[in-house]
Design a protein around this motif. Structure first.
Motif, short mmCIF file in Angstrom:
data_model
loop_
_atom_site.label_atom_id
_atom_site.label_comp_id
_atom_site.label_asym_id
_atom_site.label_seq_id
_atom_site.Cartn_x
_atom_site.Cartn_y
_atom_site.Cartn_z
N ALA A 1 20.95 11.79 19.42
CA ALA A 1 20.48 10.84 18.40
C ALA A 1 19.94 11.62 17.21
O ALA A 1 18.73 11.67 16.98
CB ALA A 1 19.41 9.92 18.99
N PRO A 2 20.85 12.22 16.42
CA PRO A 2 20.39 13.07 15.30
C PRO A 2 19.66 12.30 14.21
O PRO A 2 18.95 12.92 13.41
CB PRO A 2 21.70 13.67 14.77
CG PRO A 2 22.77 12.73 15.21
CD PRO A 2 22.32 12.19 16.53
N PHE B 1 16.03 18.48 16.54
CA PHE B 1 16.62 19.58 15.75
C PHE B 1 15.71 20.81 15.74
O PHE B 1 16.18 21.94 15.97
CB PHE B 1 16.91 19.13 14.32
CG PHE B 1 17.74 20.11 13.54
CD1 PHE B 1 19.12 20.10 13.63
CD2 PHE B 1 17.14 21.05 12.72
CE1 PHE B 1 19.90 21.01 12.93
CE2 PHE B 1 17.90 21.97 12.00
CZ PHE B 1 19.29 21.95 12.11
N ASP B 2 14.42 20.63 15.49
CA ASP B 2 13.51 21.78 15.45
C ASP B 2 13.39 22.43 16.82
O ASP B 2 13.27 23.67 16.94
CB ASP B 2 12.12 21.36 14.95
CG ASP B 2 12.03 21.35 13.43
OD1 ASP B 2 12.97 21.82 12.77
OD2 ASP B 2 11.01 20.87 12.91
N ARG C 1 16.28 24.61 17.13
CA ARG C 1 16.07 25.83 16.33
C ARG C 1 15.21 26.82 17.10
O ARG C 1 15.49 28.01 17.13
CB ARG C 1 15.37 25.47 15.01
CG ARG C 1 16.25 24.79 13.99
CD ARG C 1 15.74 25.04 12.58
NE ARG C 1 14.43 24.49 12.33
CZ ARG C 1 13.46 25.10 11.65
NH1 ARG C 1 13.63 26.32 11.19
NH2 ARG C 1 12.31 24.50 11.44
N LEU C 2 14.17 26.30 17.71
CA LEU C 2 13.24 27.14 18.46
C LEU C 2 13.96 27.83 19.62
O LEU C 2 13.74 29.02 19.89
CB LEU C 2 12.09 26.28 18.98
CG LEU C 2 10.95 26.99 19.71
CD1 LEU C 2 10.38 28.11 18.87
CD2 LEU C 2 9.87 25.98 20.07
N LEU C 3 14.85 27.12 20.29
CA LEU C 3 15.61 27.73 21.39
C LEU C 3 16.46 28.89 20.90
O LEU C 3 16.59 29.91 21.58
CB LEU C 3 16.49 26.67 22.06
CG LEU C 3 15.74 25.67 22.95
CD1 LEU C 3 16.64 24.49 23.29
CD2 LEU C 3 15.25 26.35 24.23
N ASP D 1 8.94 16.79 18.57
CA ASP D 1 9.33 17.05 17.19
C ASP D 1 8.10 17.33 16.32
O ASP D 1 8.18 17.38 15.09
CB ASP D 1 10.19 15.93 16.60
CG ASP D 1 9.52 14.57 16.60
OD1 ASP D 1 8.31 14.48 16.95
OD2 ASP D 1 10.19 13.57 16.26
N ASP D 2 6.96 17.54 16.96
CA ASP D 2 5.73 17.95 16.28
C ASP D 2 5.65 19.47 16.33
O ASP D 2 5.70 20.07 17.42
CB ASP D 2 4.52 17.33 16.96
CG ASP D 2 3.22 17.80 16.35
OD1 ASP D 2 2.83 17.27 15.30
OD2 ASP D 2 2.61 18.73 16.94
#
Length: 236
Positions: free
Chosen positions: A51-52, A106-107, A110-112, A138-139
């Protein structure tokens, strides 16, 4: 496909917001731990977003988000959650959908990509945070804390998230998924040749791992046969 060594390559597309990905990860890990050639297997986790368009920071209960997104009655969603939680419990996972908060992942993806050798541990921590502990994934403060619990340096993580680090890597995974025709996750690909979709039973993953190693061995044998036949050619 040509292989530079005898390593079987498994790529797994998954989303932190997907409970079946959490279950599939647990089952795949169980299969890999039993696989006699596990030292020949390289596992790469790839990003996917179910669910982008989920708004970041909205902090809506997952049930409300799914009722709106799927157009399903709330009772039907609760029944679906109960079924998934029951299946997860059989694999030792205590999913609590009553606390799950819908999030844009999404973030987290990115972290992964920034996690290096800690990627598997971080993914496990993110799944647990989202599905068991009711964390808002997402925080960015929450993501930094989860990353630190998985052994990453919090200041490095925060600097990466405050910029655009690894965003292109996530987009590349998403594009590759579309190229491969991935429409659901988890999605397991062996040597870019054989794929398995869904949180399959452990035995299915064991068969996939064996096929992956067998294909590498067959490719190496074929290459050796070609090299051995090269003596009949011309040379200067």
């Amino acid at each position: 496909m040509t292989f530079g060594d005898n390593t079987a390559r498994i790529e797994i597309w998954s989303d932190i917001a997907c409970p079946w990905c959490y279950i599939g990860k647990r089952r795949f890990a169980a299969a890999l731990s039993e696989f006699e050639h596990r030292d020949r297997v390289s596992v790469t986790w790839r990003s996917y977003q179910l669910a982008p368009d989920t708004p970041t920071g909205l902090r809506r209960p997952e049930i409300d988000a799914l009722v709106e997104m799927k157009g399903m009655p709330a009772d039907q969603v609760r029944q679906m959650f109960a079924h998934v939680a029951h299946v997860a419990a059989q694999d030792g996972l205590d999913i609590d959908f009553a606390t799950v908060i819908a999030a844009n992942t999404f973030d987290a993806h990115r972290l992964l990509h920034l996690a290096g050798e800690r990627r598997d541990a971080l993914l496990e921590a993110l799944f647990r945070a989202h599905f068991v502990e009711g964390e808002v994934v997402d925080d960015r403060d929450t993501l930094v804390r989860i990353a630190a619990s998985a052994g990453l340096d919090p200041e490095t993580v925060r600097a990466g998230l405050d910029g655009d680090a690894a965003a292109d890597a996530v987009r590349a995974d998403l594009l590759e998924a579309r190229t491969l025709g991935v429409t659901g996750v988890p999605f397991f690909v062996a040597n870019r040749a054989v794929a398995v979709s869904g949180a399959q039973p452990k035995d299915v993953f064991l068969a996939l791992l064996q096929r992956a190693v067998d294909d590498v061995d067959a490719a190496e044998t074929a290459a050796a046969d070609v090299t051995g036949a090269a003596g009949d050619g011309c040379a200067v």
